[in-house]
Design a protein around this motif. Structure first.
Motif, short mmCIF file in Angstrom:
data_model
loop_
_atom_site.label_atom_id
_atom_site.label_comp_id
_atom_site.label_asym_id
_atom_site.label_seq_id
_atom_site.Cartn_x
_atom_site.Cartn_y
_atom_site.Cartn_z
N GLU A 1 -5.28 12.79 -4.68
CA GLU A 1 -4.34 13.45 -3.59
C GLU A 1 -5.06 14.80 -3.05
OE1 GLU A 1 -0.76 13.43 -5.19
OE2 GLU A 1 -0.22 11.15 -4.75
N ARG B 1 -6.09 8.41 -1.11
CA ARG B 1 -5.02 7.69 -1.37
C ARG B 1 -5.23 7.26 -2.72
NH1 ARG B 1 -4.09 3.32 1.63
NH2 ARG B 1 -1.86 2.99 0.63
N PRO B 2 -4.41 7.33 -3.84
CA PRO B 2 -4.75 7.04 -5.30
C PRO B 2 -4.56 5.40 -5.49
CG PRO B 2 -3.14 8.91 -5.29
CD PRO B 2 -3.36 8.57 -3.58
N GLU B 3 -3.67 4.63 -4.58
CA GLU B 3 -3.51 3.30 -4.95
C GLU B 3 -4.91 2.52 -4.63
OE1 GLU B 3 -1.74 5.44 -2.81
OE2 GLU B 3 0.07 5.63 -3.44
N PRO B 4 -5.41 2.39 -3.52
CA PRO B 4 -6.66 1.34 -3.44
C PRO B 4 -7.80 1.75 -4.54
CG PRO B 4 -6.45 2.98 -1.50
CD PRO B 4 -5.14 3.16 -2.37
N ALA C 1 -6.74 0.60 -8.12
CA ALA C 1 -6.82 -0.80 -8.01
C ALA C 1 -8.02 -1.34 -8.46
CB ALA C 1 -6.15 -1.43 -6.92
N PRO D 1 -4.19 10.59 -10.09
CA PRO D 1 -3.44 10.77 -8.64
C PRO D 1 -3.54 12.01 -8.25
CG PRO D 1 -2.28 9.17 -10.14
CD PRO D 1 -3.48 9.79 -10.93
#
Length: 647
Positions: free
Chosen positions: A605, A610-613, A616, A601
């Protein structure tokens, strides 16, 4: 083949300073031209041109660059080849021009001096990035070949203009940071969607690529103005308006043989050893067959295979080589080979680029360079003769979109995407005898959801459907998220397959395929030549009627017909998966230790993502629920580029 670079300090500058700047820029291009280098300056004007030379035709000092015309009215730095230079030379000699060398560069310089730049380029069959200084006019002109085989970058600001064959040449100038500006968020978003940056954008907001078929003219006031000297759309419309007869395919194959054989023969002219990249597909096999026919003796062919049998087509290349009688040199690529190359990619490509076939292309170029200096390729055959699956299905997809417009199409597309790829590939695919069925279903769903043909083409190539969603908010770049993400409009009024081909000729070919091949081959100091991209071959391709482009589920109808004169039908019609790389398997296995630190992450960044997508998708890929290798390779290549820093 060469690399060029230069500077214009408006108002003049000392010769020593100008020559030093140009030399520093061209020194960064030594891989493009290891045989010779030179700079030339006009200190009163403030112009300096630089060149690194890979000697191919006339290996003597007579080909040294930059080169001036005999009358001193034109100075040129030239990267490329003019294949029809013997014919142009004879015509210029009839007009009284006397040549000092056998170099194609001298022919080009004298043609510009005698006929003017536009006429000289219109009559030249070649690939090039070109800088022309005309002191009487106080004008510097940059030019790029019709289809973008050779690159050319430029940046301008108060009092200064820089240009070069690669970004690394511009970065060598002390004022680059001032001109380059921040990273371009629009370029980054387009990159994340496509895996390459479309011209005229670059990753730097203040640097631009000259588009194929265009000139950039800069006058004494320092204002750059781009104009087009050649139009792919105009050639397409002209060809479609004058189609070949559809009822005599043998006559059409004869005509293709004439025009393509002439192109191959012109691209075989060299004073150094040459060979051919041979994949076993229609395009490279046809080039190899015509080379063998022209040479009257075996030619050297080079091919790449993979240790993973699901992606390995080296047996097909070997079978073609045996039948044609080439001296065949194969190489098997492993994940270890790829891992060894990964650290060099940011330097080789200069900005984010993520076609995973760049890895075997680099290895193939290194393999070939051990024995030859020039390699002919089959690049462009798919675009010119409708060889991609999207060309084959274009008309049917267009009709289907018409029957399920708007909400109905979007609903049908969503329903198709409801089943996970493991179901399509693991259960349904074997029942219907189709490999990679999930990918085909995704493309069908995409077609149903697309609003226009431009949307459809863009979506079929997309790695990340919504790249703006990956970008950090607020953006660390001087741009608005989502700005400029619309694909370029495709010429209206053309048949669906023609619009799809034209979209490839304007985007995927120059910004994806040819960038990959140019940087990979030049990194090995190897010249790659593409017979299918000769102007006469391109114009001929647009004259083909529909029945000689696509028939049933098969494209490249006419090249296949011609190739059957040289190879058994079983070899011509064998299924091909393209130059695909098992990047998904590699990321789950040998490349995982390299990839995971880049997906941390804080690292994502810091790169503005954005790390989340991203994470996933990474988790789904590792679980084997879906194959996202190419999408992840796009992100990883960008993050690796940010960490490597300027080269």
């Amino acid at each position: 083949m060469c690399g060029i670079a230069g500077v214009w300090r408006f108002g003049g500058a000392p010769a020593a300073a100008l020559e030093g700047e140009a030399a520093a820029m061209t020194d960064r291009l030594r891989h493009r031209g290891p045989d010779d280098g030179g700079v030339w300056a006009d200190p009163a004007a403030g112009v300096a041109l630089g060149n690194r030379r890979l000697a191919i035709v006339d290996l003597s000092p007579g080909g040294h660059q930059p080169m001036l015309s005999a009358d001193g009215r034109v100075a040129v730095a030239f990267n490329g080849e003019i294949y029809n230079h013997p014919a142009l030379r004879r015509e210029l000699e009839r007009e009284g021009v006397r040549f000092r060398s056998r170099s194609d560069t001298e022919v080009l310089v004298e043609a510009i001096a005698r006929w003017g730049l536009d006429t000289a380029l219109d009559r030249a069959d070649g690939m090039f990035g070109l800088a022309v200084w005309q002191p009487e006019r106080g004008c510097l002109t940059l030019a790029r070949d019709r289809l973008g085989e050779k690159p050319l970058y430029w940046a301008a600001g108060p009092g200064l203009l820089l240009f070069g064959s690669e970004l690394k040449a511009l970065r060598a100038h002390p004022d680059f940071a001032r001109l380059a500006g921040p990273l371009d968020a629009t370029a980054l978003a387009r990159y994340l969607r496509l895996s390459w940056i479309p011209a005229p954008l670059t990753i730097h907001s203040g640097v631009r690529q000259l588009r194929p078929g265009c000139l950039l003219e800069v006058g004494p006031d320092g204002t750059p103005a781009e104009r087009r000297y050649w139009s792919a759309e105009a050639v397409a419309r002209q060809g479609l308006a004058d189609p070949l007869p559809a009822d005599d395919p043998d006559a059409a194959a004869d005509a293709l043989h004439r025009v393509l054989a002439e192109s191959v023969a012109a691209r075989m002219e060299a004073d150094v050893p040459l060979g051919v990249f041979l994949s076993g597909g229609v395009d490279s096999s046809l080039v190899a067959a015509l080379m063998r026919e022209r040479a009257g003796r075996p030619v050297i062919s080079f091919s790449i295979g993979f240790a993973e049998r699901s992606h390995d087509e080296s047996a097909a290349a070997a079978a073609v080589a045996r039948h044609l009688g080439t001296e065949h040199v194969p190489l098997t690529v492993t994940a270890r080979d790829a891992l060894d190359l990964v650290p060099a990619l940011p330097s080789i490509y200069d900005e984010p680029f993520a076609d995973s076939s760049q890895l075997p292309t680099l290895l193939l170029s290194r393999l070939a360079r051990r024995q030859v200096t020039v390699a002919l390729t089959g690049d462009g055959g798919d675009e010119v003769f409708a060889g991609y699956e999207r060309h084959i299905w274009a008309e049917r997809l267009d009709r289907l979109r018409g029957r399920l417009p708007g909400p109905a199409g979007r609903l049908a597309g969503t329903a198709l995407l409801g089943l996970p790829p493991t179901v399509w590939d693991g259960l349904i695919g074997p029942l219907v005898g189709r490999r990679r069925l999930a990918d085909r279903v995704r493309k069908l769903a995409t077609a149903l959801q697309a609003g226009t043909m431009a949307d459809l083409h863009d979506s079929l190539l997309a790695r990340w459907p919504d790249p703006a969603a990956l970008l950090a908010d607020p953006l660390p770049f001087a741009a608005v998220p989502g700005a400029g993400l619309e694909p370029p409009a495709i010429a209206p009024g053309l048949p669906a397959v023609a619009r799809m081909q034209l979209a490839d000729a304007l985007g995927y070919l120059p910004d994806g395929v040819l960038v990959k091949v140019d940087r990979a081959s030049m990194a090995a100091s190897l010249e790659a030549r593409a017979p299918f991209l000769a102007p006469a071959v391109v114009a001929f391709g647009w004259r083909l009627p529909p029945a000689l482009r696509v028939a049933g589920a098969q494209g490249k109808v006419l090249p296949r017909r011609l190739l059957r004169r040289y190879l058994p039908a079983a070899l011509v019609d064998a299924p091909k998966s393209g130059f695909t790389v098992p990047i998904g398997d590699w990321l789950r296995g040998p490349l995982r230790d390299w990839a995971e630190p880049l997906l941390a992450p804080p690292v994502l960044e810091a790169a503005g993502l954005r790390p989340e997508p991203v994470l996933a998708v990474w988790r789904r890929h590792l679980d084997g629920a879906a194959g996202h290798g190419e999408a992840l390779w796009t992100v990883l290549s960008y993050v690796a580029w940010t960490k490597a820093g300027p080269t």
